[in-house]
Design a protein around this motif. Structure first.
Motif, PDB file in Angstrom:
ATOM      1  N   LEU A 216       1.253   7.040   6.102  1.00 39.07           N
ATOM      2  CA  LEU A 216      -0.205   6.939   6.037  1.00 39.07           C
ATOM      3  C   LEU A 216      -0.912   8.214   6.487  1.00 39.07           C
ATOM      4  O   LEU A 216      -2.148   8.273   6.475  1.00 39.07           O
ATOM      5  CB  LEU A 216      -0.689   5.770   6.905  1.00 39.07           C
ATOM      6  N   MET A 217      -0.131   9.230   6.861  1.00 38.20           N
ATOM      7  CA  MET A 217      -0.755  10.445   7.389  1.00 38.20           C
ATOM      8  C   MET A 217      -1.691  11.125   6.386  1.00 38.20           C
ATOM      9  O   MET A 217      -2.743  11.640   6.792  1.00 38.20           O
ATOM     10  CB  MET A 217       0.325  11.424   7.861  1.00 38.20           C
ATOM     11  N   PRO A 218      -1.384  11.150   5.087  1.00 39.22           N
ATOM     12  CA  PRO A 218      -2.349  11.750   4.142  1.00 39.22           C
ATOM     13  C   PRO A 218      -3.720  11.070   4.188  1.00 39.22           C
ATOM     14  O   PRO A 218      -4.748  11.746   4.044  1.00 39.22           O
ATOM     15  CB  PRO A 218      -1.666  11.550   2.785  1.00 39.22           C
ATOM     16  N   PHE A 219      -3.735   9.765   4.393  1.00 40.22           N
ATOM     17  CA  PHE A 219      -5.011   9.054   4.511  1.00 40.22           C
ATOM     18  C   PHE A 219      -5.750   9.488   5.772  1.00 40.22           C
ATOM     19  O   PHE A 219      -6.958   9.760   5.738  1.00 40.22           O
ATOM     20  CB  PHE A 219      -4.775   7.539   4.551  1.00 40.22           C
ATOM     21  N   VAL A 220      -5.017   9.529   6.894  1.00 31.67           N
ATOM     22  CA  VAL A 220      -5.632   9.893   8.166  1.00 31.67           C
ATOM     23  C   VAL A 220      -6.168  11.319   8.124  1.00 31.67           C
ATOM     24  O   VAL A 220      -7.280  11.607   8.609  1.00 31.67           O
ATOM     25  CB  VAL A 220      -4.621   9.729   9.316  1.00 31.67           C
ATOM     26  N   GLU A 221      -5.422  12.232   7.532  1.00 27.71           N
ATOM     27  CA  GLU A 221      -5.859  13.630   7.467  1.00 27.71           C
ATOM     28  C   GLU A 221      -7.155  13.775   6.675  1.00 27.71           C
ATOM     29  O   GLU A 221      -8.048  14.535   7.054  1.00 27.71           O
ATOM     30  CB  GLU A 221      -4.748  14.479   6.844  1.00 27.71           C
ATOM     31  N   LYS A 222      -7.251  13.061   5.562  1.00 28.70           N
ATOM     32  CA  LYS A 222      -8.483  13.115   4.760  1.00 28.70           C
ATOM     33  C   LYS A 222      -9.664  12.503   5.521  1.00 28.70           C
ATOM     34  O   LYS A 222     -10.787  13.014   5.455  1.00 28.70           O
ATOM     35  CB  LYS A 222      -8.281  12.378   3.437  1.00 28.70           C
ATOM     36  N   LEU A 223      -9.409  11.414   6.243  1.00 30.88           N
ATOM     37  CA  LEU A 223     -10.475  10.800   7.031  1.00 30.88           C
ATOM     38  C   LEU A 223     -10.926  11.736   8.144  1.00 30.88           C
ATOM     39  O   LEU A 223     -12.129  11.874   8.407  1.00 30.88           O
ATOM     40  CB  LEU A 223      -9.994   9.469   7.607  1.00 30.88           C
ATOM     41  N   ARG A 224      -9.994  12.384   8.785  1.00 35.97           N
ATOM     42  CA  ARG A 224     -10.341  13.340   9.835  1.00 35.97           C
ATOM     43  C   ARG A 224     -11.106  14.529   9.268  1.00 35.97           C
ATOM     44  O   ARG A 224     -11.911  15.152   9.965  1.00 35.97           O
ATOM     45  CB  ARG A 224      -9.075  13.824  10.540  1.00 35.97           C
ATOM     46  N   ALA A 225     -10.865  14.837   8.004  1.00 32.70           N
ATOM     47  CA  ALA A 225     -11.556  15.958   7.353  1.00 32.70           C
ATOM     48  C   ALA A 225     -12.985  15.610   6.947  1.00 32.70           C
ATOM     49  O   ALA A 225     -13.703  16.477   6.435  1.00 32.70           O
ATOM     50  CB  ALA A 225     -10.763  16.414   6.127  1.00 32.70           C
ATOM     51  N   GLY A 226     -13.370  14.345   7.137  1.00 33.35           N
ATOM     52  CA  GLY A 226     -14.751  13.983   6.877  1.00 33.35           C
ATOM     53  C   GLY A 226     -14.991  13.123   5.659  1.00 33.35           C
ATOM     54  O   GLY A 226     -16.144  12.828   5.325  1.00 33.35           O
ATOM     55  N   TYR A 227     -13.933  12.692   4.973  1.00 32.43           N
ATOM     56  CA  TYR A 227     -14.119  11.842   3.805  1.00 32.43           C
ATOM     57  C   TYR A 227     -14.465  10.420   4.248  1.00 32.43           C
ATOM     58  O   TYR A 227     -13.955   9.923   5.252  1.00 32.43           O
ATOM     59  CB  TYR A 227     -12.867  11.840   2.934  1.00 32.43           C
ATOM     60  N   ASP A 228     -15.336   9.770   3.476  1.00 29.18           N
ATOM     61  CA  ASP A 228     -15.739   8.399   3.790  1.00 29.18           C
ATOM     62  C   ASP A 228     -14.759   7.368   3.253  1.00 29.18           C
ATOM     63  O   ASP A 228     -14.577   6.315   3.834  1.00 29.18           O
ATOM     64  CB  ASP A 228     -17.130   8.118   3.202  1.00 29.18           C
ATOM     65  N   LEU A 229     -14.152   7.670   2.105  1.00 28.50           N
ATOM     66  CA  LEU A 229     -13.190   6.762   1.473  1.00 28.50           C
ATOM     67  C   LEU A 229     -12.018   7.571   0.957  1.00 28.50           C
ATOM     68  O   LEU A 229     -12.208   8.592   0.278  1.00 28.50           O
ATOM     69  CB  LEU A 229     -13.847   6.005   0.307  1.00 28.50           C
ATOM     70  N   VAL A 230     -10.819   7.123   1.274  1.00 28.36           N
ATOM     71  CA  VAL A 230      -9.601   7.776   0.781  1.00 28.36           C
ATOM     72  C   VAL A 230      -8.800   6.727   0.024  1.00 28.36           C
ATOM     73  O   VAL A 230      -8.277   5.787   0.614  1.00 28.36           O
ATOM     74  CB  VAL A 230      -8.764   8.360   1.933  1.00 28.36           C
ATOM     75  N   MET A 231      -8.737   6.878  -1.279  1.00 28.46           N
ATOM     76  CA  MET A 231      -8.052   5.919  -2.135  1.00 28.46           C
ATOM     77  C   MET A 231      -6.606   6.322  -2.363  1.00 28.46           C
ATOM     78  O   MET A 231      -6.298   7.494  -2.581  1.00 28.46           O
ATOM     79  CB  MET A 231      -8.755   5.836  -3.495  1.00 28.46           C
ATOM     80  N   GLY A 232      -5.717   5.335  -2.325  1.00 28.86           N
ATOM     81  CA  GLY A 232      -4.355   5.582  -2.757  1.00 28.86           C
ATOM     82  C   GLY A 232      -4.289   5.549  -4.282  1.00 28.86           C
ATOM     83  O   GLY A 232      -5.047   4.818  -4.927  1.00 28.86           O
ATOM     84  N   ASN A 233      -3.428   6.344  -4.857  1.00 31.49           N
ATOM     85  CA  ASN A 233      -3.242   6.348  -6.305  1.00 31.49           C
ATOM     86  C   ASN A 233      -1.771   6.093  -6.603  1.00 31.49           C
ATOM     87  O   ASN A 233      -0.922   6.968  -6.406  1.00 31.49           O
ATOM     88  CB  ASN A 233      -3.690   7.680  -6.914  1.00 31.49           C
ATOM     89  N   ARG A 234      -1.478   4.896  -7.072  1.00 27.45           N
ATOM     90  CA  ARG A 234      -0.085   4.504  -7.327  1.00 27.45           C
ATOM     91  C   ARG A 234       0.470   5.171  -8.570  1.00 27.45           C
ATOM     92  O   ARG A 234       1.682   5.362  -8.695  1.00 27.45           O
ATOM     93  CB  ARG A 234      -0.012   2.986  -7.464  1.00 27.45           C
ATOM     94  N   PHE A 235      -0.389   5.532  -9.501  1.00 25.76           N
ATOM     95  CA  PHE A 235       0.081   6.160 -10.727  1.00 25.76           C
ATOM     96  C   PHE A 235       0.488   7.610 -10.485  1.00 25.76           C
ATOM     97  O   PHE A 235       1.295   8.166 -11.225  1.00 25.76           O
ATOM     98  CB  PHE A 235      -1.005   6.081 -11.803  1.00 25.76           C
ATOM     99  N   ARG A 236      -0.077   8.210  -9.440  1.00 26.35           N
ATOM    100  CA  ARG A 236       0.331   9.559  -9.060  1.00 26.35           C
ATOM    101  C   ARG A 236       1.506   9.535  -8.089  1.00 26.35           C
ATOM    102  O   ARG A 236       2.358  10.424  -8.110  1.00 26.35           O
ATOM    103  CB  ARG A 236      -0.838  10.295  -8.412  1.00 26.35           C
ATOM    104  N   GLY A 237       1.558   8.510  -7.226  1.00 27.71           N
ATOM    105  CA  GLY A 237       2.604   8.455  -6.214  1.00 27.71           C
ATOM    106  C   GLY A 237       3.894   7.818  -6.692  1.00 27.71           C
ATOM    107  O   GLY A 237       4.978   8.143  -6.206  1.00 27.71           O
ATOM    108  N   GLY A 238       3.768   6.887  -7.635  1.00 22.03           N
ATOM    109  CA  GLY A 238       4.970   6.255  -8.171  1.00 22.03           C
ATOM    110  C   GLY A 238       4.967   4.746  -8.026  1.00 22.03           C
ATOM    111  O   GLY A 238       4.650   4.221  -6.953  1.00 22.03           O
ATOM    112  N   ILE A 239       5.293   4.078  -9.124  1.00 20.38           N
ATOM    113  CA  ILE A 239       5.402   2.624  -9.142  1.00 20.38           C
ATOM    114  C   ILE A 239       6.872   2.281  -9.368  1.00 20.38           C
ATOM    115  O   ILE A 239       7.432   2.574 -10.430  1.00 20.38           O
ATOM    116  CB  ILE A 239       4.526   2.016 -10.253  1.00 20.38           C
TER     117      ILE A 239
END
Length: 423
Positions: A139-162
């Motif tokens: 979950l660190m990519p989510f936390v890093e984006k939130l710490r960078a000031g983003y309001d919403l950080v969406m996961g993308n399963r089509f980019r990460g892999g199904i």
């Protein structure tokens, strides 16, 4: 569609207030309960919220992964299980594993998440299903984006892999791509996976949005409202695994897919009413310009007043649709469903109630004058038989003008009611 919880709530219904999260309350909750003062201010950095309805098979491993992630990275946080009425002992299991259990009696995926969000103590929230399909370890990519000031950080399963068998073909190749495309088209969103159930967001941003939907469409509402309110949105790749449950998922493909589509359309008056109305009016006007002077012959097919009458129908329906677009937008803004639209407000400020009544009245008078002209022509023929091809070229525009004028006057009055200022 990845959101897997039960969707018993209906569009536009409200979630029980925070006081009802731990005890049942059948009374109607106040509309703006999410905006009320909250003594539960953030006391940690991250809350990981999992909606739960009979997830005893997979709940323990999800909690262990989430807690392990925070311990590994030294994150001050908590795990919240928003229980939606489990009967398989999920509550006790979650407590045993070190999670905080929030009882949310109001049924539905959105209801459970809203209860968890409301009770969260973290500055940031990451939500994910409790069926072991999402990777709570990375979950660190989510936390890093939130710490960078983003309001919403969406996961993308089509980019990460199904992973194999993780998503039914109907959802993978039709449901998610089509609904995501519609969402991107209607709201100009940058999200490439509208319905990913793993996402992070700032708690105060979610509270500010006044999220309301109680069912599966909650996933779409969050993305749409974040986009419309110009919040900062980012995407990170994430993987989707086959869930670890032996029972079927709560998700109902066609039913919940329709709920998402319905929500997207209802939140876009422009595409639902305005654009179809403009197209309809254009068809009507073109048919009038083509047939009003005289009948036309196209490849042996004679088009006359019958086609002209359908042109009047297209014109009237299109005008009604455009009026509905304005009504819907004004009402949605006044109720806090959509953000304020400065362009719309500017246009409406230039069109007063009195101007609408005058314009509608003048259109109505034009229609009445045309009708009188038709009667005079009938009188000149001794009130006998008439040539429909000639007479209806006056009667149809006159009747249409009367209808449009009357609609304009009524619409001006109703718009005046909608725009009344409330305390």
């Amino acid at each position: 569609m990845s959101v897997k919880e039960n969707a018993l709530g209906s569009f536009g219904t409200f979630v029980a207030p925070r006081e009802a999260i731990t005890e049942k309350n059948d009374s109607a909750p106040p509309r703006n309960w999410q905006r009320a003062e909250d003594a539960n201010l953030p006391t940690c950095e991250l809350s990981i919220v999992m909606p739960c309805l009979n997830e005893a098979e997979t709940l323990e491993v999800c909690i262990q992964k989430a807690r392990g992630f925070m311990e590994q990275h030294g994150i001050d946080g908590e795990v919240i299980i928003a229980d939606n009425g489990s009967t398989d002992g999920s509550q006790g299991l979650a407590t045993k594993c070190g999670a905080r259990v929030i009882d949310v009696p109001a049924k539905g995926y959105g209801s459970a998440l809203l209860g968890g969000i409301r009770s969260a103590r973290g500055r940031y929230i990451i939500m994910g299903d409790a069926d072991d399909s999402y990777d709570f370890v990375n979950l660190m990519p989510f936390v890093e984006k939130l710490r960078a000031g983003y309001d919403l950080v969406m996961g993308n399963r089509f980019r990460g892999g199904i992973k194999p068998n993780a998503m039914p073909p109907l959802h993978k190749y039709l449901g998610n791509p089509v609904l995501t495309f519609i969402g991107k088209l209607l709201f100009k969103s940058s999200c490439g996976d509208f319905h990913c159930g793993l996402r992070g967001f700032r708690r105060d941003a979610a509270i500010e949005l006044d999220l309301r939907t109680t069912g599966m469409e909650f996933a779409s509402e969050m993305v749409v409202k974040m986009t419309l309110n110009r919040k900062r949105i980012a995407e990170v790749p994430t993987t989707l695994s086959k869930d670890g449950r032996s029972r079927p998922p709560h998700l109902r493909s066609w039913h919940d897919g329709w709920r998402h589509l319905r929500f997207l359309l209802l939140y876009s008056p422009r595409w639902l009413f305005l654009y179809p109305g403009l197209v309809s009016m254009l068809i009507g006007l073109l048919s009038w310009a083509f047939l009003l002077p005289s009948p036309q012959l196209i490849r042996g097919i004679r088009l006359d007043v019958h086609t002209l009458l359908y042109g009047a129908l297209f014109l009237t329906l299109g005008y009604q649709s455009i009026i509905f677009a304005v009504f819907t937008k004004v009402f949605a803004i006044s109720e806090g469903l959509l953000p304020a639209d400065p362009k719309l407000e500017k246009h409406l400020s230039e069109v007063s109630l009195e101007k609408g009544l005058i314009f509608g009245g003048l259109t109505l008078l034009v229609g009445i004058a045309g009708s009188i002209l038709a009667v005079v022509n009938w009188e000149l023929r001794g009130f006998g038989l008439l040539n429909p091809s000639e007479t209806l070229r006056v009667v149809i525009p006159s009747v249409t003008a009367i209808a449009l004028g009357f609609q304009t006057m009524l619409s001006s009055l109703f718009l005046g009611v909608l725009r009344l200022r409330r305390r």
